[in-house]
Design a protein around this motif. Structure first.
Motif, PDB file in Angstrom:
ATOM      1  N   ALA A 298       1.089 -14.612 -37.628  1.00  9.95           N
ATOM      2  CA  ALA A 298       1.088 -13.418 -38.532  1.00  9.95           C
ATOM      3  C   ALA A 298      -0.226 -14.093 -39.239  1.00  9.95           C
ATOM      4  O   ALA A 298      -0.281 -12.805 -40.048  1.00  9.95           O
ATOM      5  CB  ALA A 298       2.109 -12.864 -39.169  1.00  9.95           C
ATOM      6  N   LEU A 299      -0.171 -15.128 -39.299  1.00 13.15           N
ATOM      7  CA  LEU A 299      -1.408 -15.508 -40.494  1.00 13.15           C
ATOM      8  C   LEU A 299      -2.507 -15.163 -40.051  1.00 13.15           C
ATOM      9  O   LEU A 299      -3.647 -14.767 -40.066  1.00 13.15           O
ATOM     10  CB  LEU A 299      -1.190 -16.935 -40.581  1.00 13.15           C
ATOM     11  N   GLY A 300      -2.838 -15.542 -38.418  1.00 19.04           N
ATOM     12  CA  GLY A 300      -3.764 -15.350 -37.704  1.00 19.04           C
ATOM     13  C   GLY A 300      -4.071 -14.273 -37.292  1.00 19.04           C
ATOM     14  O   GLY A 300      -5.328 -13.307 -37.121  1.00 19.04           O
TER      15      GLY A 300
ATOM     16  N   ALA B  75      -1.184  -5.456 -37.864  1.00 22.39           N
ATOM     17  CA  ALA B  75      -1.123  -6.944 -38.041  1.00 22.39           C
ATOM     18  C   ALA B  75       0.439  -7.090 -38.278  1.00 22.39           C
ATOM     19  O   ALA B  75       1.194  -6.951 -39.638  1.00 22.39           O
ATOM     20  CB  ALA B  75      -2.069  -7.479 -38.843  1.00 22.39           C
ATOM     21  N   GLY B  76       0.496  -8.439 -37.626  1.00 24.26           N
ATOM     22  CA  GLY B  76       2.012  -9.702 -37.919  1.00 24.26           C
ATOM     23  C   GLY B  76       2.813  -8.785 -37.357  1.00 24.26           C
ATOM     24  O   GLY B  76       2.930  -7.967 -35.903  1.00 24.26           O
ATOM     25  N   ASP B  77       4.374  -8.879 -37.499  1.00 24.98           N
ATOM     26  CA  ASP B  77       4.917  -8.304 -36.906  1.00 24.98           C
ATOM     27  C   ASP B  77       5.461  -6.955 -36.141  1.00 24.98           C
ATOM     28  O   ASP B  77       6.237  -6.449 -35.752  1.00 24.98           O
ATOM     29  CB  ASP B  77       6.615  -8.596 -37.350  1.00 24.98           C
TER      30      ASP B  77
ATOM     31  N   ARG C  61       4.790  -6.602 -32.457  1.00 20.05           N
ATOM     32  CA  ARG C  61       5.712  -6.700 -31.720  1.00 20.05           C
ATOM     33  C   ARG C  61       5.041  -7.685 -30.388  1.00 20.05           C
ATOM     34  O   ARG C  61       5.343  -7.093 -29.189  1.00 20.05           O
ATOM     35  CB  ARG C  61       6.239  -5.444 -31.426  1.00 20.05           C
ATOM     36  N   ASP C  62       4.096  -8.668 -31.512  1.00 26.15           N
ATOM     37  CA  ASP C  62       3.828  -9.282 -30.133  1.00 26.15           C
ATOM     38  C   ASP C  62       4.363 -10.791 -30.403  1.00 26.15           C
ATOM     39  O   ASP C  62       5.891 -10.570 -30.651  1.00 26.15           O
ATOM     40  CB  ASP C  62       2.560  -9.961 -30.517  1.00 26.15           C
ATOM     41  N   VAL C  63       4.508 -12.422 -30.422  1.00 24.85           N
ATOM     42  CA  VAL C  63       4.955 -13.413 -31.092  1.00 24.85           C
ATOM     43  C   VAL C  63       5.212 -13.154 -31.793  1.00 24.85           C
ATOM     44  O   VAL C  63       4.491 -12.994 -33.068  1.00 24.85           O
ATOM     45  CB  VAL C  63       4.090 -14.412 -30.435  1.00 24.85           C
ATOM     46  N   LEU C  64       6.597 -13.439 -32.460  1.00 19.76           N
ATOM     47  CA  LEU C  64       6.243 -12.949 -33.924  1.00 19.76           C
ATOM     48  C   LEU C  64       6.763 -14.273 -34.179  1.00 19.76           C
ATOM     49  O   LEU C  64       7.984 -15.075 -34.880  1.00 19.76           O
ATOM     50  CB  LEU C  64       8.125 -12.152 -33.807  1.00 19.76           C
TER      51      LEU C  64
ATOM     52  N   LYS D 261      -9.686   2.232 -45.139  1.00 22.30           N
ATOM     53  CA  LYS D 261      -9.182   1.866 -43.973  1.00 22.30           C
ATOM     54  C   LYS D 261      -7.693   1.341 -44.480  1.00 22.30           C
ATOM     55  O   LYS D 261      -7.203   0.850 -45.635  1.00 22.30           O
ATOM     56  CB  LYS D 261      -9.981   0.315 -42.882  1.00 22.30           C
ATOM     57  N   VAL D 262      -7.127   1.306 -43.576  1.00 23.58           N
ATOM     58  CA  VAL D 262      -5.559   0.975 -43.769  1.00 23.58           C
ATOM     59  C   VAL D 262      -5.285  -0.318 -43.720  1.00 23.58           C
ATOM     60  O   VAL D 262      -5.290  -0.001 -41.877  1.00 23.58           O
ATOM     61  CB  VAL D 262      -4.817   1.846 -43.841  1.00 23.58           C
ATOM     62  N   LEU D 263      -4.801  -0.929 -43.050  1.00 26.99           N
ATOM     63  CA  LEU D 263      -3.624  -2.238 -42.488  1.00 26.99           C
ATOM     64  C   LEU D 263      -2.250  -2.344 -42.587  1.00 26.99           C
ATOM     65  O   LEU D 263      -2.178  -2.655 -44.639  1.00 26.99           O
ATOM     66  CB  LEU D 263      -4.339  -3.752 -42.977  1.00 26.99           C
ATOM     67  N   LEU D 264      -1.515  -1.828 -41.549  1.00 28.74           N
ATOM     68  CA  LEU D 264      -0.449  -2.319 -41.857  1.00 28.74           C
ATOM     69  C   LEU D 264      -0.027  -3.179 -41.252  1.00 28.74           C
ATOM     70  O   LEU D 264      -0.105  -4.433 -40.090  1.00 28.74           O
ATOM     71  CB  LEU D 264       0.148  -0.603 -40.485  1.00 28.74           C
ATOM     72  N   ALA D 265       1.266  -3.807 -42.041  1.00 29.43           N
ATOM     73  CA  ALA D 265       1.353  -5.431 -42.061  1.00 29.43           C
ATOM     74  C   ALA D 265       2.939  -5.183 -42.799  1.00 29.43           C
ATOM     75  O   ALA D 265       2.860  -6.293 -43.763  1.00 29.43           O
ATOM     76  CB  ALA D 265       0.156  -6.173 -42.990  1.00 29.43           C
ATOM     77  N   THR D 266       3.344  -3.998 -42.140  1.00 28.45           N
ATOM     78  CA  THR D 266       4.973  -3.756 -42.663  1.00 28.45           C
ATOM     79  C   THR D 266       5.880  -4.689 -42.053  1.00 28.45           C
ATOM     80  O   THR D 266       6.710  -4.623 -42.674  1.00 28.45           O
ATOM     81  CB  THR D 266       4.772  -2.154 -42.407  1.00 28.45           C
TER      82      THR D 266
END
Length: 301
Positions: free
Chosen positions: A278-280, A265-267, A270-273, A103-108
């Motif tokens: 981001a932690l959640g 996950a995170g920014d 493009r949700d709430v920045l 699996k890959v998680l992009l938190a870039t």
């Protein structure tokens, strides 16, 4: 190197996900080029329990917490390529590390498009900011400038009136619509149309904006509306669908992107920045990833 999950990005979202996945005893490789969006900031604001801590200290402490987990490996390197391969994903890093991840998680994250103003780098993250929710509170009782081309600066200036009373809109030589000018007048906001020559101050504290006309505007800080972009090309390379804002779209049930096995996950979404969000999002994505493994292993439906 074969791993259960490749986490791309070592900001709050990526670190949070790695922590949860490590506690689920998944083998995780977290690759971090340490180019976090808020690295220029002096303090994190709006994060319960860590309000006022520097981003540098926050990330250092988080990495130390992860160092004690035997199934999580952190490498300071940028992931340059990820491609589907045999039911998983083949990846390559700038330092030569490579392997297969299930699996890959992009938190870039994102990169802010800084205003093209002389001297802005010296003030960015200290008295020139992109997020009112992060830094607007600290400027109560002070004068602020709202920077943006065309109507963008005016829209930002009107919003800023909730945080501070003394706001001046700077359009940097660009035209502002009549409708936007009327809104500025209604809220008692001044408009400076002149092109900006430079920013001036000392030790990161903005003191004045100098215009090409020879005049200046004294102010304690500036917020800007110039846009931002994805910090990595990987989601585009993989073919992840995006929304009108450029955020990667995820399935509300599986949390996956349009590419099975790829999560964000995170920014980058493009949700709430905010760091808190981001932690959640990192934790939420990690739970979704672990559930996918559990289903594959026949341990849950």
């Amino acid at each position: 190197m074969d791993v259960d999950v490749l986490v791309v990005g070592g900001g709050p979202a990526g670190l949070s996900a790695a922590l949860i996945l490590g506690r689920c005893r998944r083998n995780v490789l977290l690759c971090d080029d340490q180019q976090q969006r808020n690295r220029a900031s002096q303090e994190i604001h709006g994060l319960l329990g860590s309000n006022g801590r520097s981003p540098e200290q926050f990330l250092r402490d988080a990495r130390e917490e992860l160092a004690g987990n035997g199934t999580v490996l952190i490498r300071r390197s940028r992931v340059t390529k990820v491609d589907p391969s045999g039911g998983g994903f083949a990846f390559v890093c700038a330092d030569g590390t490579g392997g297969i991840a299930a699996k890959v998680l992009l938190a870039t994250g994102l990169v802010d498009e800084l205003p093209q103003l002389v001297g802005v780098e010296a003030f960015y993250g200290i008295s020139v900011h992109h997020c009112l929710y992060c830094d607007g509170y600290e400027y109560a009782g002070k004068r602020l400038a709202a920077y943006g081309k065309g109507d963008k600066g005016a829209d930002l200036a009107v919003m800023m009136k909730h945080w501070v009373k003394d706001v001046v809109c700077c359009s940097d030589g660009t035209e502002v619509s009549g409708e936007a000018i009327n809104r500025l007048r209604q809220h008692g906001i001044g408009l400076r149309r002149e092109r900006i020559r430079s920013l001036e101050g000392a030790k990161g504290a903005l003191a004045r904006i100098n215009f090409e006309s020879g005049s200046h505007l004294a102010c304690s800080g500036m917020f800007f509306s110039t846009g931002c972009r994805q910090a990595s090309h990987l989601s585009e390379h993989l073919g992840c669908k995006r929304d009108v804002k450029g955020g990667v779209i995820t399935d509300p049930v599986t949390e996956e992107t349009s590419v099975p096995g790829v999560y964000v996950a995170g920014d980058v979404s493009r949700d709430v920045l905010l760091v808190a969000v981001a932690l959640g999002e990192g934790a939420k994505a990690a739970v979704a990833i672990n559930k996918a493994f559990l289903r594959r292993e026949g341990l849950c439906e």
